[in-house]
Scaffold this active site. Structure first.
Site, mmCIF file in Angstrom:
data_model
loop_
_atom_site.group_PDB
_atom_site.id
_atom_site.type_symbol
_atom_site.label_atom_id
_atom_site.label_comp_id
_atom_site.label_asym_id
_atom_site.label_seq_id
_atom_site.Cartn_x
_atom_site.Cartn_y
_atom_site.Cartn_z
ATOM 1 N N TYR A 83 -1.611 3.811 11.464
ATOM 2 C CA TYR A 83 -1.882 3.341 10.340
ATOM 3 C C TYR A 83 -1.107 2.075 10.139
ATOM 4 O O TYR A 83 0.059 1.846 10.277
ATOM 5 C CB TYR A 83 -1.476 4.138 8.871
ATOM 6 C CG TYR A 83 -2.300 5.413 8.706
ATOM 7 C CD1 TYR A 83 -3.674 5.043 8.079
ATOM 8 C CD2 TYR A 83 -1.973 6.648 8.938
ATOM 9 C CE1 TYR A 83 -4.325 6.335 7.601
ATOM 10 C CE2 TYR A 83 -2.847 7.792 8.746
ATOM 11 C CZ TYR A 83 -4.015 7.403 8.108
ATOM 12 O OH TYR A 83 -4.987 8.655 7.839
ATOM 13 N N GLU A 84 -1.947 0.987 9.564
ATOM 14 C CA GLU A 84 -1.587 -0.422 9.387
ATOM 15 C C GLU A 84 -1.704 -0.808 8.129
ATOM 16 O O GLU A 84 -0.997 -1.951 7.808
ATOM 17 C CB GLU A 84 -2.188 -1.139 10.288
ATOM 18 C CG GLU A 84 -1.965 -0.912 11.739
ATOM 19 C CD GLU A 84 -2.519 -1.938 12.997
ATOM 20 O OE1 GLU A 84 -3.006 -2.698 12.601
ATOM 21 O OE2 GLU A 84 -2.723 -1.248 14.148
ATOM 22 N N HIS A 85 -2.506 -0.108 7.068
ATOM 23 C CA HIS A 85 -2.327 -0.555 5.809
ATOM 24 C C HIS A 85 -2.085 0.615 5.107
ATOM 25 O O HIS A 85 -2.576 1.850 5.202
ATOM 26 C CB HIS A 85 -3.765 -1.276 5.369
ATOM 27 C CG HIS A 85 -4.191 -2.274 6.264
ATOM 28 N ND1 HIS A 85 -3.869 -3.533 6.402
ATOM 29 C CD2 HIS A 85 -4.997 -2.269 7.362
ATOM 30 C CE1 HIS A 85 -4.230 -4.258 7.225
ATOM 31 N NE2 HIS A 85 -4.928 -3.530 8.097
#
Length: 310
Positions: free
Chosen positions: A159-161
């Site tokens: 996950y990056e956001h």
């Protein structure tokens, strides 16, 4: 004197016979040891890359990481599903039967799936749980189904956001990993952070509470600026090894050379240096989809380096 020596030797032999675990404990690899682990993300860009396209050196431990499973629906305008994961990788070319085929052909290959990623359709892929308990329950059920259908071995968290605070992220992801491991669904788990304040705050909260359950840190060193030097790279590695203290921080490059320290500019020099210091815990690549165009030459070189006995 001679008798006491004989007695001592006999006791040592008996201890080894009746306590075989003792020897394995002594030989267990500490974090400060080099590894022959090679990992490669695959399937996110739908350019028909197959497992069988990628060269596999029999002297490394090889992990394919399917990209991505996302807890969004599969409509033309996807929205979050609170932990109900769907397959968003190129499942035509990377199907359950193809997973079984590559694992049967190569005994050193394991296959994982990565959760989240940067985007879904044309928007950001957010970590967006309705509640921790409902998300974990949905995630365990949906991922267990996918993992068993595809005969997979592990998961990677990318996950990056985020539309949740670091503590909620840590609680959800930590409980997910713990439950899947306890249920025997997966045998390893990794995380894939990069150097961004919001990203690091979430992953370091996870590491603080659940680091003991995370086997590898796929740190995205290619997210640093293009043109990174070897000395900068070594500094970055030391910093992230400190941030994920006690973890196996893997080094990485991006196939298209768009960021970080590229294979043409000293990446393998840095790897050799880390290997000589017993700090090369493995190499991973983003991604097979892009490497297909150059014949996977840097994958071959990475694996050749990892396969050299230290």
């Amino acid at each position: 004197m001679e008798f006491s020596k004989f007695l001592m030797i006999s006791l040592v032999i008996l201890q080894a016979v009746f306590n075989p675990f003792h020897a394995s404990i002594i030989q267990a690899a500490p974090v400060g040891s080099s590894s022959n682990l090679f990992r490669e993300y695959i399937g996110a860009e739908f350019n028909n890359v197959k497992f069988s396209d990628v060269p596999i050196n029999s002297n490394v431990e090889f992990h394919f990481i399917l990209s991505f499973a996302i807890d969004y629906d599969t409509s033309s305008s996807p929205s979050p599903t609170n932990g109900k994961f769907n397959v968003f990788w190129d499942s035509d070319n990377l199907s359950p039967s193809q997973v079984s085929a590559i694992k049967n052909q190569h005994s050193n290959v394991k296959v994982a799936l990565s959760l989240g990623g940067d985007s879904v359709s044309n928007g950001n892929a957010y970590f967006n749980p309705s509640s921790a308990d409902s998300w974990v329950s949905n995630a365990v059920a949906s991922l267990t189904s996918i993992i068993q259908q595809y005969n997979l071995d592990g998961i990677d968290i990318d996950y990056e956001h985020f539309q949740a605070d670091p503590e909620t992220f840590a609680d959800c992801i930590g409980r997910l990993i713990k439950t899947l491991k306890q249920n025997g669904v997966i045998s390893f788990a990794s995380i894939a952070p990069f150097d961004d304040d919001q990203v690091q705050s979430h992953y370091q909260a996870l590491w603080k509470s659940y680091g003991h359950l995370i086997d590898y840190v796929n740190f995205q060193f290619y997210a640093y600026d293009q043109g990174t030097s070897v000395s900068q790279f070594m500094d970055y590695f030391n910093t992230q090894s400190s941030n994920y203290n006690g973890g196996k921080v893997l080094v990485s490059f991006i196939s298209d050379g768009s960021g970080g320290l590229s294979p043409n500019d000293g990446f393998f020099t840095a790897c050799s240096r880390l290997k000589s210091q017993n700090q090369l815990h493995g190499i991973f690549v983003w991604s097979a989809d892009d490497s297909k165009a150059n014949g996977f030459r840097f994958e071959k070189r990475s694996q050749a380096l990892l396969a050299i006995p230290h």
